[in-house]
Design a protein around this motif. Structure first.
Motif, PDB file in Angstrom:
ATOM      1  N   GLY A  55      -2.975  -7.116  -2.871  1.00  0.00           N
ATOM      2  CA  GLY A  55      -1.658  -7.707  -2.693  1.00  0.00           C
ATOM      3  C   GLY A  55      -0.492  -6.823  -3.054  1.00  0.00           C
ATOM      4  O   GLY A  55       0.624  -7.047  -2.572  1.00  0.00           O
ATOM      5  N   SER A  56      -0.693  -5.807  -3.887  1.00  0.00           N
ATOM      6  CA  SER A  56       0.413  -4.935  -4.255  1.00  0.00           C
ATOM      7  C   SER A  56      -0.110  -3.538  -4.531  1.00  0.00           C
ATOM      8  O   SER A  56      -1.297  -3.336  -4.783  1.00  0.00           O
ATOM      9  N   SER A  57       0.805  -2.585  -4.469  1.00  0.00           N
ATOM     10  CA  SER A  57       0.434  -1.191  -4.642  1.00  0.00           C
ATOM     11  C   SER A  57       1.555  -0.443  -5.344  1.00  0.00           C
ATOM     12  O   SER A  57       2.677  -0.947  -5.488  1.00  0.00           O
ATOM     13  N   ASP A  58       1.235   0.761  -5.767  1.00  0.00           N
ATOM     14  CA  ASP A  58       2.210   1.600  -6.456  1.00  0.00           C
ATOM     15  C   ASP A  58       1.981   3.041  -6.021  1.00  0.00           C
ATOM     16  O   ASP A  58       0.852   3.417  -5.692  1.00  0.00           O
ATOM     17  N   TYR A  59       3.059   3.825  -6.009  1.00  0.00           N
ATOM     18  CA  TYR A  59       2.978   5.201  -5.536  1.00  0.00           C
ATOM     19  C   TYR A  59       3.745   6.137  -6.463  1.00  0.00           C
ATOM     20  O   TYR A  59       4.749   5.753  -7.070  1.00  0.00           O
ATOM     21  N   VAL A  63       5.180  10.926  -3.174  1.00  0.00           N
ATOM     22  CA  VAL A  63       4.481  10.550  -1.942  1.00  0.00           C
ATOM     23  C   VAL A  63       5.020   9.271  -1.317  1.00  0.00           C
ATOM     24  O   VAL A  63       4.570   8.886  -0.229  1.00  0.00           O
ATOM     25  N   LYS A  64       5.958   8.624  -1.973  1.00  0.00           N
ATOM     26  CA  LYS A  64       6.515   7.382  -1.427  1.00  0.00           C
ATOM     27  C   LYS A  64       7.095   7.616  -0.048  1.00  0.00           C
ATOM     28  O   LYS A  64       7.812   8.590   0.188  1.00  0.00           O
ATOM     29  N   GLY A  65       6.779   6.709   0.854  1.00  0.00           N
ATOM     30  CA  GLY A  65       7.275   6.817   2.222  1.00  0.00           C
ATOM     31  C   GLY A  65       6.415   7.686   3.115  1.00  0.00           C
ATOM     32  O   GLY A  65       6.599   7.689   4.338  1.00  0.00           O
ATOM     33  N   ARG A  66       5.482   8.430   2.525  1.00  0.00           N
ATOM     34  CA  ARG A  66       4.606   9.304   3.317  1.00  0.00           C
ATOM     35  C   ARG A  66       3.145   8.865   3.241  1.00  0.00           C
ATOM     36  O   ARG A  66       2.404   9.006   4.221  1.00  0.00           O
ATOM     37  N   PHE A  67       2.719   8.359   2.094  1.00  0.00           N
ATOM     38  CA  PHE A  67       1.330   7.947   1.896  1.00  0.00           C
ATOM     39  C   PHE A  67       1.251   6.428   1.826  1.00  0.00           C
ATOM     40  O   PHE A  67       2.173   5.765   1.324  1.00  0.00           O
ATOM     41  N   THR A  68       0.119   5.901   2.292  1.00  0.00           N
ATOM     42  CA  THR A  68      -0.125   4.467   2.219  1.00  0.00           C
ATOM     43  C   THR A  68      -1.556   4.227   1.749  1.00  0.00           C
ATOM     44  O   THR A  68      -2.498   4.748   2.354  1.00  0.00           O
ATOM     45  N   ILE A  69      -1.682   3.435   0.700  1.00  0.00           N
ATOM     46  CA  ILE A  69      -3.006   3.059   0.201  1.00  0.00           C
ATOM     47  C   ILE A  69      -3.359   1.676   0.739  1.00  0.00           C
ATOM     48  O   ILE A  69      -2.491   0.798   0.821  1.00  0.00           O
ATOM     49  N   SER A  70      -4.607   1.489   1.115  1.00  0.00           N
ATOM     50  CA  SER A  70      -5.056   0.196   1.612  1.00  0.00           C
ATOM     51  C   SER A  70      -6.513   0.018   1.230  1.00  0.00           C
ATOM     52  O   SER A  70      -7.184   0.980   0.845  1.00  0.00           O
ATOM     53  N   ARG A  71      -6.990  -1.195   1.353  1.00  0.00           N
ATOM     54  CA  ARG A  71      -8.383  -1.452   1.029  1.00  0.00           C
ATOM     55  C   ARG A  71      -8.963  -2.479   1.988  1.00  0.00           C
ATOM     56  O   ARG A  71      -8.252  -3.377   2.464  1.00  0.00           O
ATOM     57  N   ASP A  72     -10.241  -2.312   2.245  1.00  0.00           N
ATOM     58  CA  ASP A  72     -10.988  -3.254   3.074  1.00  0.00           C
ATOM     59  C   ASP A  72     -12.056  -3.849   2.155  1.00  0.00           C
ATOM     60  O   ASP A  72     -13.105  -3.234   1.927  1.00  0.00           O
ATOM     61  N   ASN A  73     -11.788  -5.023   1.650  1.00  0.00           N
ATOM     62  CA  ASN A  73     -12.706  -5.611   0.671  1.00  0.00           C
ATOM     63  C   ASN A  73     -14.029  -6.033   1.300  1.00  0.00           C
ATOM     64  O   ASN A  73     -15.030  -6.168   0.610  1.00  0.00           O
ATOM     65  N   ALA A  74     -14.026  -6.248   2.582  1.00  0.00           N
ATOM     66  CA  ALA A  74     -15.274  -6.609   3.260  1.00  0.00           C
ATOM     67  C   ALA A  74     -16.224  -5.417   3.319  1.00  0.00           C
ATOM     68  O   ALA A  74     -17.442  -5.590   3.399  1.00  0.00           O
ATOM     69  N   LYS A  75     -15.647  -4.212   3.278  1.00  0.00           N
ATOM     70  CA  LYS A  75     -16.454  -2.998   3.381  1.00  0.00           C
ATOM     71  C   LYS A  75     -16.475  -2.185   2.096  1.00  0.00           C
ATOM     72  O   LYS A  75     -16.993  -1.068   2.076  1.00  0.00           O
ATOM     73  N   ASN A  76     -15.894  -2.736   1.043  1.00  0.00           N
ATOM     74  CA  ASN A  76     -15.857  -2.027  -0.238  1.00  0.00           C
ATOM     75  C   ASN A  76     -15.306  -0.617  -0.097  1.00  0.00           C
ATOM     76  O   ASN A  76     -15.859   0.354  -0.642  1.00  0.00           O
ATOM     77  N   VAL A  78     -11.653   1.890   0.154  1.00  0.00           N
ATOM     78  CA  VAL A  78     -10.219   2.075  -0.009  1.00  0.00           C
ATOM     79  C   VAL A  78      -9.817   3.329   0.768  1.00  0.00           C
ATOM     80  O   VAL A  78     -10.597   4.286   0.870  1.00  0.00           O
ATOM     81  N   HIS A  79      -8.626   3.296   1.358  1.00  0.00           N
ATOM     82  CA  HIS A  79      -8.144   4.396   2.171  1.00  0.00           C
ATOM     83  C   HIS A  79      -6.820   4.917   1.633  1.00  0.00           C
ATOM     84  O   HIS A  79      -6.062   4.189   0.993  1.00  0.00           O
ATOM     85  N   LEU A  80      -6.559   6.174   1.933  1.00  0.00           N
ATOM     86  CA  LEU A  80      -5.254   6.760   1.661  1.00  0.00           C
ATOM     87  C   LEU A  80      -4.794   7.472   2.933  1.00  0.00           C
ATOM     88  O   LEU A  80      -5.335   8.524   3.290  1.00  0.00           O
ATOM     89  N   GLN A  81      -3.844   6.865   3.622  1.00  0.00           N
ATOM     90  CA  GLN A  81      -3.260   7.474   4.810  1.00  0.00           C
ATOM     91  C   GLN A  81      -2.140   8.400   4.376  1.00  0.00           C
ATOM     92  O   GLN A  81      -1.183   7.956   3.727  1.00  0.00           O
ATOM     93  N   MET A  82      -2.256   9.652   4.735  1.00  0.00           N
ATOM     94  CA  MET A  82      -1.285  10.657   4.307  1.00  0.00           C
ATOM     95  C   MET A  82      -0.592  11.230   5.533  1.00  0.00           C
ATOM     96  O   MET A  82      -1.235  11.869   6.373  1.00  0.00           O
ATOM     97  N   ASN A  83       0.690  10.987   5.644  1.00  0.00           N
ATOM     98  CA  ASN A  83       1.496  11.486   6.754  1.00  0.00           C
ATOM     99  C   ASN A  83       2.529  12.491   6.253  1.00  0.00           C
ATOM    100  O   ASN A  83       2.806  12.564   5.055  1.00  0.00           O
ATOM    101  N   SER A  84       3.082  13.241   7.175  1.00  0.00           N
ATOM    102  CA  SER A  84       4.115  14.236   6.845  1.00  0.00           C
ATOM    103  C   SER A  84       3.677  15.108   5.667  1.00  0.00           C
ATOM    104  O   SER A  84       4.434  15.320   4.710  1.00  0.00           O
ATOM    105  N   LEU A  85       2.480  15.609   5.758  1.00  0.00           N
ATOM    106  CA  LEU A  85       1.927  16.386   4.657  1.00  0.00           C
ATOM    107  C   LEU A  85       2.697  17.682   4.441  1.00  0.00           C
ATOM    108  O   LEU A  85       3.190  18.301   5.399  1.00  0.00           O
ATOM    109  N   GLU A  86       2.785  18.061   3.185  1.00  0.00           N
ATOM    110  CA  GLU A  86       3.507  19.257   2.767  1.00  0.00           C
ATOM    111  C   GLU A  86       2.538  20.184   2.027  1.00  0.00           C
ATOM    112  O   GLU A  86       1.547  19.707   1.461  1.00  0.00           O
TER     113      GLU A  86
END
Length: 123
Positions: A55-59, A63-76, A78-86
């Motif tokens: 329900g909530s996340s912290d960064y 990396v704020k605005g570039r990375f997104t953390i998410s989780r799929d609890n059905a599949k155990n 967690v992902h980290l989408q990293m965009n605009s990498l430096e």
């Protein structure tokens, strides 16, 4: 609890990568998850964290605005989408699992750690 991180690699600046962390163990959706990273010669630093329920996340500010953390609890997983990498994002990235619902940015609150996956961003 075992954690297996994957998805690292070599990418040019401005590109994207998606890291994944597969876990084992019970009560998965009551455990907070996080990503940390460690660059050569530097201390490990917090990247992102997500509540057990998702329900909530912290960064980290870096990396704020570039990375997104998410989780799929059905599949155990967690992902980290990293965009605009430096180039400054180059590091070994570790996923971590906590017995707490939302451990946040403090590494000491995480109980289990994965083996790490290398992310290299070329300029």
């Amino acid at each position: 609890v075992q954690l297996q991180a994957s998805g690292g690699g070599l990418v040019q600046a401005g590109g994207s990568l998606r890291l994944s962390c597969a876990t084992s163990g019970r009560a998965w959706n009551s455990r907070g998850m996080g990503w940390f990273r460690q660059a050569p010669g530097k201390e490990r630093e917090f990247v992102a964290a997500i509540r057990g329920s998702g329900g909530s996340s912290d960064y980290a500010d870096s990396v704020k605005g570039r990375f997104t953390i998410s989780r799929d609890n059905a599949k155990n997983t967690v992902h980290l989408q990293m965009n605009s990498l430096e180039p400054e994002d180059t590091a070994v990235y570790y996923c971590a699992c906590s017995e707490l619902e939302f451990p946040g940015k403090w590494a000491s609150r995480y109980d289990y750690w994965g083996q790490g996956t290398q992310v290299t961003v070329s300029s």
